[in-house]
Motif scaffolding. Structure first.
Motif, PDB file in Angstrom:
ATOM      1  N   ILE A 126      21.603 -22.642   0.224  1.00  0.00           N
ATOM      2  CA  ILE A 126      21.921 -23.083  -1.139  1.00  0.00           C
ATOM      3  C   ILE A 126      23.369 -23.557  -1.233  1.00  0.00           C
ATOM      4  CG2 ILE A 126      22.156 -22.319  -3.534  1.00  0.00           C
ATOM      5  CD1 ILE A 126      19.833 -20.329  -2.919  1.00  0.00           C
ATOM      6  N   MET A 127      24.291 -22.742  -0.674  1.00  0.00           N
ATOM      7  CA  MET A 127      25.714 -23.063  -0.779  1.00  0.00           C
ATOM      8  C   MET A 127      26.069 -24.343  -0.014  1.00  0.00           C
ATOM      9  SD  MET A 127      26.805 -20.675  -2.755  1.00  0.00           S
ATOM     10  CE  MET A 127      28.582 -20.737  -2.649  1.00  0.00           C
ATOM     11  N   GLN A 128      25.406 -24.555   1.125  1.00  0.00           N
ATOM     12  CA  GLN A 128      25.731 -25.704   1.970  1.00  0.00           C
ATOM     13  C   GLN A 128      24.718 -26.847   1.833  1.00  0.00           C
ATOM     14  OE1 GLN A 128      26.015 -24.109   5.956  1.00  0.00           O
ATOM     15  NE2 GLN A 128      27.461 -22.517   5.342  1.00  0.00           N
ATOM     16  N   LEU A 129      23.759 -26.666   0.916  1.00  0.00           N
ATOM     17  CA  LEU A 129      22.678 -27.652   0.729  1.00  0.00           C
ATOM     18  C   LEU A 129      22.028 -28.001   2.069  1.00  0.00           C
ATOM     19  CD1 LEU A 129      24.410 -30.032  -1.866  1.00  0.00           C
ATOM     20  CD2 LEU A 129      22.792 -28.162  -2.315  1.00  0.00           C
ATOM     21  N   ASP A 130      21.707 -26.943   2.804  1.00  0.00           N
ATOM     22  CA  ASP A 130      21.163 -27.089   4.161  1.00  0.00           C
ATOM     23  C   ASP A 130      19.646 -26.919   4.113  1.00  0.00           C
ATOM     24  OD1 ASP A 130      20.393 -26.828   6.833  1.00  0.00           O
ATOM     25  OD2 ASP A 130      22.236 -25.794   7.401  1.00  0.00           O
ATOM     26  N   TYR A 131      18.934 -28.054   4.192  1.00  0.00           N
ATOM     27  CA  TYR A 131      17.476 -28.015   4.090  1.00  0.00           C
ATOM     28  C   TYR A 131      16.841 -27.336   5.298  1.00  0.00           C
ATOM     29  CZ  TYR A 131      12.676 -29.556   3.285  1.00  0.00           C
ATOM     30  OH  TYR A 131      11.323 -29.573   3.084  1.00  0.00           O
ATOM     31  N   GLU A 132      17.471 -27.469   6.479  1.00  0.00           N
ATOM     32  CA  GLU A 132      16.930 -26.851   7.691  1.00  0.00           C
ATOM     33  C   GLU A 132      16.870 -25.326   7.544  1.00  0.00           C
ATOM     34  OE1 GLU A 132      17.989 -26.114  12.399  1.00  0.00           O
ATOM     35  OE2 GLU A 132      19.206 -27.516  11.252  1.00  0.00           O
ATOM     36  N   GLN A 133      17.956 -24.744   6.990  1.00  0.00           N
ATOM     37  CA  GLN A 133      17.971 -23.300   6.808  1.00  0.00           C
ATOM     38  C   GLN A 133      16.977 -22.875   5.732  1.00  0.00           C
ATOM     39  OE1 GLN A 133      21.143 -20.748   7.547  1.00  0.00           O
ATOM     40  NE2 GLN A 133      22.678 -22.353   7.722  1.00  0.00           N
ATOM     41  N   TYR A 134      16.826 -23.696   4.699  1.00  0.00           N
ATOM     42  CA  TYR A 134      15.833 -23.390   3.665  1.00  0.00           C
ATOM     43  C   TYR A 134      14.431 -23.340   4.269  1.00  0.00           C
ATOM     44  CZ  TYR A 134      12.565 -24.116  -0.157  1.00  0.00           C
ATOM     45  OH  TYR A 134      11.493 -23.992  -0.996  1.00  0.00           O
ATOM     46  N   LYS A 135      14.105 -24.329   5.102  1.00  0.00           N
ATOM     47  CA  LYS A 135      12.790 -24.366   5.752  1.00  0.00           C
ATOM     48  C   LYS A 135      12.580 -23.135   6.630  1.00  0.00           C
ATOM     49  CE  LYS A 135      12.798 -28.312   7.865  1.00  0.00           C
ATOM     50  NZ  LYS A 135      12.306 -29.382   8.763  1.00  0.00           N
ATOM     51  N   MET A 136      13.643 -22.721   7.318  1.00  0.00           N
ATOM     52  CA  MET A 136      13.553 -21.558   8.186  1.00  0.00           C
ATOM     53  C   MET A 136      13.234 -20.299   7.380  1.00  0.00           C
ATOM     54  SD  MET A 136      16.397 -20.089  10.872  1.00  0.00           S
ATOM     55  CE  MET A 136      17.513 -19.538   9.591  1.00  0.00           C
ATOM     56  N   VAL A 137      13.899 -20.148   6.238  1.00  0.00           N
ATOM     57  CA  VAL A 137      13.644 -18.988   5.372  1.00  0.00           C
ATOM     58  C   VAL A 137      12.223 -19.035   4.831  1.00  0.00           C
ATOM     59  CG1 VAL A 137      14.310 -17.820   3.229  1.00  0.00           C
ATOM     60  CG2 VAL A 137      16.073 -18.732   4.738  1.00  0.00           C
ATOM     61  N   LYS A 138      11.800 -20.198   4.375  1.00  0.00           N
ATOM     62  CA  LYS A 138      10.450 -20.370   3.827  1.00  0.00           C
ATOM     63  C   LYS A 138       9.394 -20.012   4.871  1.00  0.00           C
ATOM     64  CE  LYS A 138       7.580 -22.172   0.657  1.00  0.00           C
ATOM     65  NZ  LYS A 138       7.438 -21.615  -0.696  1.00  0.00           N
ATOM     66  N   GLU A 139       9.575 -20.516   6.079  1.00  0.00           N
ATOM     67  CA  GLU A 139       8.637 -20.237   7.167  1.00  0.00           C
ATOM     68  C   GLU A 139       8.631 -18.743   7.513  1.00  0.00           C
ATOM     69  OE1 GLU A 139       7.852 -22.172  11.533  1.00  0.00           O
ATOM     70  OE2 GLU A 139       9.852 -21.370  11.186  1.00  0.00           O
ATOM     71  N   ALA A 140       9.820 -18.144   7.574  1.00  0.00           N
ATOM     72  CA  ALA A 140       9.935 -16.723   7.937  1.00  0.00           C
ATOM     73  C   ALA A 140       9.261 -15.832   6.894  1.00  0.00           C
ATOM     74  CB  ALA A 140      11.399 -16.337   8.103  1.00  0.00           C
ATOM     75  N   LEU A 141       9.379 -16.187   5.623  1.00  0.00           N
ATOM     76  CA  LEU A 141       8.750 -15.389   4.567  1.00  0.00           C
ATOM     77  C   LEU A 141       7.229 -15.475   4.655  1.00  0.00           C
ATOM     78  CD1 LEU A 141      11.190 -16.163   1.630  1.00  0.00           C
ATOM     79  CD2 LEU A 141      10.871 -13.955   2.767  1.00  0.00           C
ATOM     80  N   HIS A 142       6.713 -16.641   5.035  1.00  0.00           N
ATOM     81  CA  HIS A 142       5.269 -16.790   5.240  1.00  0.00           C
ATOM     82  C   HIS A 142       4.826 -15.926   6.425  1.00  0.00           C
ATOM     83  CE1 HIS A 142       1.758 -18.690   7.202  1.00  0.00           C
ATOM     84  NE2 HIS A 142       1.322 -18.824   5.954  1.00  0.00           N
ATOM     85  N   GLU A 143       5.600 -15.960   7.505  1.00  0.00           N
ATOM     86  CA  GLU A 143       5.258 -15.181   8.700  1.00  0.00           C
ATOM     87  C   GLU A 143       5.417 -13.686   8.460  1.00  0.00           C
ATOM     88  OE1 GLU A 143       3.837 -16.302  11.437  1.00  0.00           O
ATOM     89  OE2 GLU A 143       3.839 -18.314  10.580  1.00  0.00           O
ATOM     90  N   ARG A 144       6.365 -13.322   7.605  1.00  0.00           N
ATOM     91  CA  ARG A 144       6.541 -11.912   7.239  1.00  0.00           C
ATOM     92  C   ARG A 144       5.258 -11.356   6.629  1.00  0.00           C
ATOM     93  NH1 ARG A 144      10.379 -10.530   2.175  1.00  0.00           N
ATOM     94  NH2 ARG A 144       8.586 -11.517   1.149  1.00  0.00           N
ATOM     95  N   ALA A 145       4.668 -12.107   5.724  1.00  0.00           N
ATOM     96  CA  ALA A 145       3.426 -11.682   5.070  1.00  0.00           C
ATOM     97  C   ALA A 145       2.304 -11.541   6.096  1.00  0.00           C
ATOM     98  CB  ALA A 145       3.036 -12.679   3.984  1.00  0.00           C
ATOM     99  N   ASN A 146       2.223 -12.487   7.024  1.00  0.00           N
ATOM    100  CA  ASN A 146       1.172 -12.454   8.042  1.00  0.00           C
ATOM    101  C   ASN A 146       1.327 -11.239   8.953  1.00  0.00           C
ATOM    102  OD1 ASN A 146      -1.072 -13.802   9.636  1.00  0.00           O
ATOM    103  ND2 ASN A 146       0.522 -13.715  11.201  1.00  0.00           N
ATOM    104  N   LEU A 147       2.561 -10.963   9.376  1.00  0.00           N
ATOM    105  CA  LEU A 147       2.808  -9.858  10.303  1.00  0.00           C
ATOM    106  C   LEU A 147       2.504  -8.505   9.665  1.00  0.00           C
ATOM    107  CD1 LEU A 147       3.644  -9.441  13.194  1.00  0.00           C
ATOM    108  CD2 LEU A 147       6.043  -9.510  12.496  1.00  0.00           C
ATOM    109  N   LEU A 148       2.837  -8.367   8.394  1.00  0.00           N
ATOM    110  CA  LEU A 148       2.529  -7.121   7.681  1.00  0.00           C
ATOM    111  C   LEU A 148       1.024  -6.916   7.556  1.00  0.00           C
ATOM    112  CD1 LEU A 148       5.235  -7.355   4.876  1.00  0.00           C
ATOM    113  CD2 LEU A 148       5.114  -5.561   6.602  1.00  0.00           C
ATOM    114  N   GLU A 149       0.287  -8.032   7.517  1.00  0.00           N
ATOM    115  CA  GLU A 149      -1.169  -7.962   7.365  1.00  0.00           C
ATOM    116  C   GLU A 149      -1.874  -7.665   8.692  1.00  0.00           C
ATOM    117  OE1 GLU A 149      -4.861 -10.973   6.260  1.00  0.00           O
ATOM    118  OE2 GLU A 149      -2.878 -11.399   5.451  1.00  0.00           O
TER     119      GLU A 149
END
Length: 695
Positions: A126-149
């Motif tokens: 957000i602070m650096q307007l870095d879309y690559e890092q945003y995508k990484m967080v988005k992907e990791a949160l999706h994978e977090r849900a999968n791993l918990l399941e």
């Protein structure tokens, strides 16, 4: 057809933002439901050749040597390598994996134990307007849900508190954490919330009260990292992948492509590091998933290739469980040098870390004293002055090497890629490097997609989303009760077995020996303070454990939780393994020494006499000091710099003196001034002085 209707409804619904959001929500839920149904169908179609019993390591080695050609050979048995093996074998590819040490022996077992998207990465995005890092967080949160399941026995949501000490920070941090929830979307574990100062101290009484204005609590996942890595590998083995640990790649095999005339990688020359035997393994595709050692394998393919790995060391410490609540972590978002420190309950202990500093690549990273003291200082800043944070309370410490990478295709060689990269060399070597523990599955999927395309492999579509891991089938939150009722195990032991082995816990319980006591009926503990039992050592061998270090570090987590307890358990572990594997006395001695060396160097079990806080002056003359030091070294035969109950017992047994173990613990506890379970030279001298004064 249904998908089109949902999409049409989304576009045409009208009625403003709320209505549009409703339509999008319905669309997302529809896609999620369809995806779940697809996963269930895919799993039902998969064959499980080794559902009942895993093939032995010897059987796996025979398969590795005798198979004419594999579709895929994966080098590296960490989370990413094991994930690639599971992805490949469930796509119906003939799959092999080799690991030169043990599965998860590197970085994958030395993490912060979190399954997370990364709050700090979202802040930077957000602070650096870095879309690559945003995508990484988005992907990791999706994978977090999968791993918990897919591994509910090894993972669970964990609330983490962010204490706030300035009023202006409250809305700033609240907005950031709410954004984290928003990015997670349907995968949000639980909604974050704000706490008053009173409520924050009620939930985290160890917290520093001065200037505290409140706190924010958000949710991430937590897991047993080494056991999770092993579960991925074992699942791949059950589906038919040929996996062998202690098998290193000596060099890559090459063949000349008849169409282009260029050399192509076609397998690897491997060595069984236990027997020393070498053999060739042919494969259509070789995948490099070696983490910090990425460049070593890349240079086997092409010596001229430039390095892409930028290794960074992250140190963690383990301190007693009373430093944190049972089910609440703590995040320090801005340490004195700008780093982030987590303070988390784990396996009834408290994990604090991590640091982040450049390092060299090594298979045996050692936690530095400066890093350990840095973490302790940061912990002191957030805990109440009533809680004395002592160096002697550090029960274990470890360093993990994070393989940050630069993109080999980038013109800027110094630019570190915050996400992972997949690259394919001219020789056809597929490399997956970088990334996070949490995203191992999506990294594996992307790697296999690239490998299949580059090598024209006859593969099916990816089936790893929602695919349940080893132990998940048959697990329920109340499974431990059946273990207590059916086998007569202690409740703490039963809970541990259920959360470690899931539905496979019954197999471990069946192997447990009768205690000879009224209660528990079965399950002899390796050490009294921890719920690990002797039958786990036997089961560890079925899970491909080859050394005593494998057992204390990765099959059980004793070495990561309390190095002294692990040291005490080692003789019995070696005895059990030696009997089962037919070890000679020489081999047993070597195993014991190797495991002790691992604890001493890699788990922070070094002399800490220089860091001790002296509680009184030592008023002994030089002659007395020399005499008492000589007496100390009679117990400390290995020159560790400290004495444990095991050392004292061995000396007493050599002179035919027997003292009750509990009585011995009480005696040493009086001398153990910093209460770290061991007596250093300074404490020994102080104890001798006190004894002289009393007499």
């Amino acid at each position: 057809m249904a998908f089109r209707k949902a999409l049409k409804h989304t576009v045409l619904i009208g009625g403003g933002a709320a209505a549009t959001f409703l339509g999008l929500s319905q669309l997302i839920e529809y896609k999620k439901t369809q995806a779940r149904l697809a996963h269930v169908t895919a799993e039902a179609e998969l064959k499980v050749p080794f559902a009942d019993e895993l093939p032995s390591r010897q059987a796996q080695l025979r398969t590795l040597k005798s198979t004419e050609e594999f579709d895929v050979l994966i080098v590296g048995g960490g989370a990413t390598g094991a994930g690639c093996a599971l992805d490949a074998v469930t796509r119906n590819l003939k799959t092999a994996l080799v690991e030169r040490s043990d599965f998860s022996s590197g970085t994958s077992s030395r993490s912060t134990k979190l399954i997370h998207g990364g709050v700090r990465y979202l802040q930077k995005a957000i602070m650096q307007l870095d879309y690559e890092q945003y995508k990484m967080v988005k992907e990791a949160l999706h994978e977090r849900a999968n791993l918990l399941e897919i591994a509910p026995h090894l993972s669970a949501p964990l609330p983490i508190m962010l204490p706030v000490y300035k009023w202006w920070q409250l809305p700033y941090y609240w907005a950031g954490i709410k954004m984290y929830d928003l990015v997670a979307g349907i995968h949000c574990l639980k909604s974050s919330y704000v706490l008053s100062k009173t409520k924050a101290l009620e939930l985290f009484p160890m917290l520093k009260k001065d200037r505290l204005v409140g706190a924010i609590v958000y949710y991430d996942g937590q897991h047993n990292d080494a056991r999770m890595n092993l579960a991925i590998a074992l699942t791949a083995a059950r589906y038919g992948a040929c996996l062998t640990n202690y098998t290193e790649v000596v060099n890559l095999l090459k063949t000349t492509d008849p169409q282009t005339g260029k050399e192509k990688v076609c397998g690897a020359r491997c060595r069984d590091t236990i027997t020393g035997e070498e053999f060739d393994v042919k494969a259509k595709c070789v995948i490099n998933a070696t983490g910090p050692f990425t460049d070593s394998l890349r240079k086997m393919d092409n010596q001229e290739t430039r390095n892409i790995c930028q290794p960074s060391a992250g140190v963690h410490i383990v301190i007693p469980g009373y430093y944190s609540p049972d089910n609440m972590g703590l995040l320090d978002p801005a340490t004195s040098d700008g780093r982030v420190i987590f303070f988390l309950p784990w396996e009834k202990m408290t994990v604090a870390g991590t640091t982040d500093s450049p390092t060299s690549v090594t298979a045996h990273p050692i936690p530095g004293e400066d890093d350990i003291n840095f973490i302790l200082r940061e912990v002191r800043n957030y805990l109440s002055p009533d809680v004395e944070v002592r160096r002697g309370d550090v029960l274990a410490a470890w360093s993990g090497i994070r393989p940050l990478v630069t993109d080999p295709n980038s013109k800027d060689t110094q630019s570190i890629c915050r996400n992972h990269i997949v690259s394919i060399s001219d020789g056809g070597l597929v490399t997956i490097a970088g990334g996070k523990w949490t995203t191992y599955r999506s990294m594996a999927e992307e790697t296999l997609d690239a490998a299949i395309k580059a090598h024209n492999l006859p593969a099916e579509s990816c089936k790893s989303i929602g695919l349940m891991l080893e132990g998940a089938k048959g697990w329920t939150p109340t499974l431990y009760i059946r273990l207590v009722q059916d086998y007569g195990l202690e409740m703490e032991v039963a809970q541990h077995l259920a959360s470690t082995y899931g539905g496979r816990a019954f197999e471990v319980a069946k192997m447990a020996q009768v205690t000879g006591q009224r209660w528990p009926i079965v399950g002899k503990r390796l050490v009294s303070e921890f719920p690990y039992i002797e039958s786990e050592v036997l089961y560890a061998i079925k899970e491909y454990a080859c050394t005593a270090t494998d057992v204390i570090a990765r099959r059980t987590r004793l070495g990561f939780l309390n190095v002294q307890a692990a040291d005490e358990a080692l003789p019995r572990i070696v005895q059990i393994m030696g009997k089962e594997l037919g070890w000679s006395q020489e081999k047993k001695t070597a195993e014991l020494e190797a495991a002790k060396k691992f604890l001493y160097h890699e788990m922070g079990y070094r002399s800490r006499s220089e860091q001790l806080t002296k509680t009184s002056d030592i008023n002994l003359d030089n002659q007395e000091v020399a005499r008492y030091k000589k007496r100390f070294h009679k117990f400390d035969k290995e020159s560790k710099g400290f004495i444990t109950t095991v050392d004292v017992q061995q000396v007493l047994e050599s002179i035919n003196v027997n003292i009750d173990e509990n009585a011995l613990h009480e005696i040493l506890n009086e001398v153990d001034l910093n209460k770290n379970g061991q007596v250093e030279i300074d404490e020994f001298l102080q104890g001798q002085q006190t004894a002289d004064e009393r007499s």
